[in-house]
Design a protein around this motif. Structure first.
Motif, short mmCIF file in Angstrom:
data_model
loop_
_atom_site.label_atom_id
_atom_site.label_comp_id
_atom_site.label_asym_id
_atom_site.label_seq_id
_atom_site.Cartn_x
_atom_site.Cartn_y
_atom_site.Cartn_z
N GLY A 101 0.87 -1.18 0.00
CA GLY A 101 0.00 0.00 0.00
C GLY A 101 0.90 1.22 0.00
N SER A 102 0.41 2.33 -0.54
CA SER A 102 1.27 3.51 -0.61
C SER A 102 1.50 4.10 0.78
CB SER A 102 0.67 4.56 -1.55
OG SER A 102 -0.58 4.98 -1.10
N LYS A 103 0.55 3.88 1.68
CA LYS A 103 0.66 4.41 3.04
C LYS A 103 1.91 3.84 3.75
CE LYS A 103 -2.57 4.86 6.89
NZ LYS A 103 -3.82 4.34 7.44
N TYR A 127 -4.28 14.08 4.06
CA TYR A 127 -4.41 12.69 4.48
C TYR A 127 -3.48 12.49 5.69
CZ TYR A 127 -4.33 7.58 3.90
OH TYR A 127 -4.42 6.24 4.08
N HIS A 130 0.44 11.85 5.98
CA HIS A 130 1.42 12.82 5.48
C HIS A 130 2.08 13.56 6.63
CE1 HIS A 130 -0.89 12.95 1.39
NE2 HIS A 130 -0.16 11.86 1.54
N SER A 173 0.19 16.53 -2.54
CA SER A 173 -0.71 15.42 -2.85
C SER A 173 -1.95 15.92 -3.62
CB SER A 173 -1.14 14.72 -1.57
OG SER A 173 -1.93 13.59 -1.89
N ASN A 177 -6.86 14.35 -1.24
CA ASN A 177 -7.76 13.86 -0.19
C ASN A 177 -7.43 14.72 1.02
OD1 ASN A 177 -9.21 12.51 1.73
ND2 ASN A 177 -7.87 10.72 1.82
N ASP A 205 2.18 12.42 -3.50
CA ASP A 205 1.28 11.28 -3.34
C ASP A 205 0.14 11.44 -4.34
OD1 ASP A 205 -0.74 9.53 -2.59
OD2 ASP A 205 -0.58 9.93 -0.44
N ALA A 207 -2.34 9.06 -5.11
CA ALA A 207 -3.19 7.87 -4.95
C ALA A 207 -4.46 7.94 -5.81
CB ALA A 207 -3.56 7.69 -3.48
N TYR A 208 -4.90 9.17 -6.18
CA TYR A 208 -6.15 9.31 -6.94
C TYR A 208 -5.91 9.72 -8.39
CZ TYR A 208 -7.87 8.84 -2.32
OH TYR A 208 -8.10 8.33 -1.07
N SER A 236 -0.90 4.08 -5.97
CA SER A 236 -1.61 2.98 -5.33
C SER A 236 -2.53 2.28 -6.32
CB SER A 236 -2.44 3.57 -4.20
OG SER A 236 -3.23 2.57 -3.62
N SER A 238 -5.04 0.72 -4.93
CA SER A 238 -6.23 0.59 -4.08
C SER A 238 -7.48 1.18 -4.72
CB SER A 238 -5.99 1.29 -2.74
OG SER A 238 -4.95 0.67 -2.04
N LYS A 239 -7.35 2.40 -5.25
CA LYS A 239 -8.53 3.08 -5.77
C LYS A 239 -8.69 2.81 -7.27
CE LYS A 239 -8.03 4.50 -1.75
NZ LYS A 239 -8.29 5.40 -0.68
N ARG A 247 -3.42 -4.30 -0.48
CA ARG A 247 -2.22 -3.58 -0.05
C ARG A 247 -1.13 -3.61 -1.11
NH1 ARG A 247 -3.90 -0.53 1.38
NH2 ARG A 247 -2.35 0.35 2.79
N VAL A 248 -1.41 -2.97 -2.23
CA VAL A 248 -0.39 -2.81 -3.26
C VAL A 248 -0.26 -1.33 -3.62
CG1 VAL A 248 0.53 -3.57 -5.48
CG2 VAL A 248 -1.15 -4.99 -4.29
C1 LIG Z 1 -3.91 10.60 -0.37
C2 LIG Z 1 -3.86 9.14 -0.03
N1 LIG Z 1 -2.70 8.50 -0.09
C3 LIG Z 1 -2.61 7.19 0.22
C4 LIG Z 1 -3.70 6.47 0.62
C5 LIG Z 1 -3.54 5.04 1.02
O1 LIG Z 1 -3.50 4.23 -0.08
P1 LIG Z 1 -3.02 2.72 0.06
O2 LIG Z 1 -4.23 1.89 0.14
O3 LIG Z 1 -2.23 2.50 -1.21
O4 LIG Z 1 -2.15 2.64 1.26
C6 LIG Z 1 -4.93 7.09 0.70
C7 LIG Z 1 -6.11 6.30 1.15
O5 LIG Z 1 -7.12 6.76 1.51
C8 LIG Z 1 -5.01 8.46 0.38
O6 LIG Z 1 -6.17 9.11 0.49
#
Ligand SMILES: Cc1ncc(COP(=O)(O)O)c(C=O)c1O
Length: 405
Positions: A101-103, A127, A130, A173, A177, A205, A207-208, A236, A238-239, A247-248
């Motif tokens: 996961g990127s987190k 988020y 960060h 980012s 988010n 970041d 992610a979106y 990520s 994820s979305k 978790r990738v």
């Molecule tokens: C800005 C941002 N970065 C990272 C993530 C986490 O993503 P991941 O599921 O890849 O850990 C999120 C998840 O809500 C997010 O909003």
């Protein structure tokens, strides 16, 4: 022995927990709560990705420890994605790493590059990882108001001038988010010039990056000439592919930062389960119409939400990207703040949202809707909110009279 641990004292309980607790209580009492709280994608992962996972899991060699920095095929697929999508050529061995996961990647990079007391510029609202990724690493956070990208750019310069020691990194980012704001490449050009001037790293970041609705795909900071000298970008699956629980994630860009993350991860993990990495490779290399389908579902939900809230008398900006709507508190409730408003909305309308304060102090005038309820439920929420707003609006505060009686 009795005092709270140093690091735990720096991690306040999630503000969202307060709303979650109320939500659980209401549900236990049999209430139907329409839940826009957590950004937890609800759609099924596309079938061909699941099929690849199952096929690979049957291979008896797949149960072994995997590769901490990611299997070669996945790193190559990530480089292929960057070449296709952004026109950015990456070395899959030195400039690409896959993460749990990127987190996880973000937090561990913060560990890798932070010395105690280093100053980091972090947008607010943001988020939570960060800021807290760096707080856990012992950094000092300088929160930069990010009501708009323009404000953020103005404020990072001011923050850098007033920080002692000078900040060692800045976080960006977009699409954001929670605010759902987007930027164009010129924004990143300014960030890169700023970071170069101050000798700072940039952690971006995105992610979106694949959830956009106006036809204009969000850019990558790595498209800026020379960005890889100082920037790393997290992304990520994820979305993009509705795979949040898998978790990738990944990080790409500056080889020194990627190397530092690889080093720290080599002590911590053996990479994701190999079948997950193989299936993630199939996601990136395979047909992409599933991404368009996911994007379109969020877009329809966004339109229904914005329209339903407008019908309720609550006008909010239509988010151009992400899976969130960032809604200013309705005029009559502005004074009470986002947490109290979220609780009231839950209690009186049966609708759960995330209070903006959970994303930082500058988020307190807003609540965040995650587009994780279907259209019918979203309309139902709109009707409940309409009733709530009509009946619950606090009486306007009496203006103090200037004339003494
Ligand atoms: C800005 C941002 N970065 C990272 C993530 C986490 O993503 P991941 O599921 O890849 O850990 C999120 C998840 O809500 C997010 O909003």
């Amino acid at each position: 022995m009795d005092s709270e641990f140093h690091k735990i004292r720096r991690l306040p309980p999630y503000v969202f927990e307060e709303v979650n607790r109320l939500k659980a209580k209401a549900r236990a009492a049999g209430e139907d709560i329409i839940d826009f709280g957590m950004g937890n994608p609800d759609m099924p992962t596309p079938k061909h990705i699941i099929d690849k996972l199952i096929e690979t899991a049957r291979d008896p060699r797949a149960n072994r420890y995997s590769a901490s920095r990611g299997i070669a095929g996945l790193r190559k697929a990530l480089a292929g994605y960057y070449a296709r999508r952004f026109g950015v050529k990456l070395d899959p061995d030195k400039e690409v790493i896959s993460t749990l996961g990127s987190k996880e990647g973000f937090a561990n990079l913060a560990q890798a590059i932070t010395a105690p007391g280093d100053v980091i510029l972090v947008p607010n609202p943001a988020y939570p990882i960060h800021a807290y990724g760096f707080i856990m690493a012992g950094a000092v956070i300088r929160h930069v108001p990010s009501g708009s990208p323009e404000e953020f750019l103005r404020r990072i310069d001011q923050s850098a001038r007033h920080s002692v020691p000078a900040p060692s990194a800045v976080v960006v980012s977009y699409p954001s988010n929670p605010t759902a704001q987007t930027v164009e490449l010129d924004f990143y050009k300014e960030v890169v010039a700023f970071a170069r001037k101050w000798g700072m790293w940039v952690l971006s970041d995105v992610a979106y990056s694949e959830l956009y609705f106006d036809g204009k795909p969000p850019p990558s900071i790595l498209q800026v000439e020379g960005a890889r000298e100082l920037a790393i970008e997290f992304g990520s699956l994820s979305k993009t592919y509705a795979m949040p629980g898998w978790r990738v994630g990944y990080a790409v860009g500056n080889a020194r930062l990627v190397g530092a993350l690889a080093r720290i991860k080599s002590y911590l993990d053996y990479g994701a389960f190999t079948p997950i990495q193989v299936a993630a490779t199939a996601a990136l290399n395979g047909p992409q119409d599933c991404v368009a389908d996911i994007r379109n579902i969020y877009k329809s939900r966004r339109d229904v939400l914005v329209d339903s809230l407008a019908r309720a008398g609550w006008n909010i900006p239509s988010p151009p990207a992400t899976m969130f709507a960032w809604a200013p508190l309705p005029e009559a409730f502005r004074e009470m703040g986002s947490l109290a408003f979220s609780k009231l909305l839950l209690e009186k309308a049966g609708v759960a949202v995330s209070p903006g304060i959970g994303f930082g102090e500058y988020g307190d005038g807003h609540v965040r809707f995650a587009l994780v309820e279907n259209e019918q439920r979203t309309r139902q929420a709109g009707r409940a909110i309409k009733k709530f707003l009509a009946s619950e609006a606090p009486a306007p505060a009496q203006k103090p009279s200037l004339v003494r009686a």
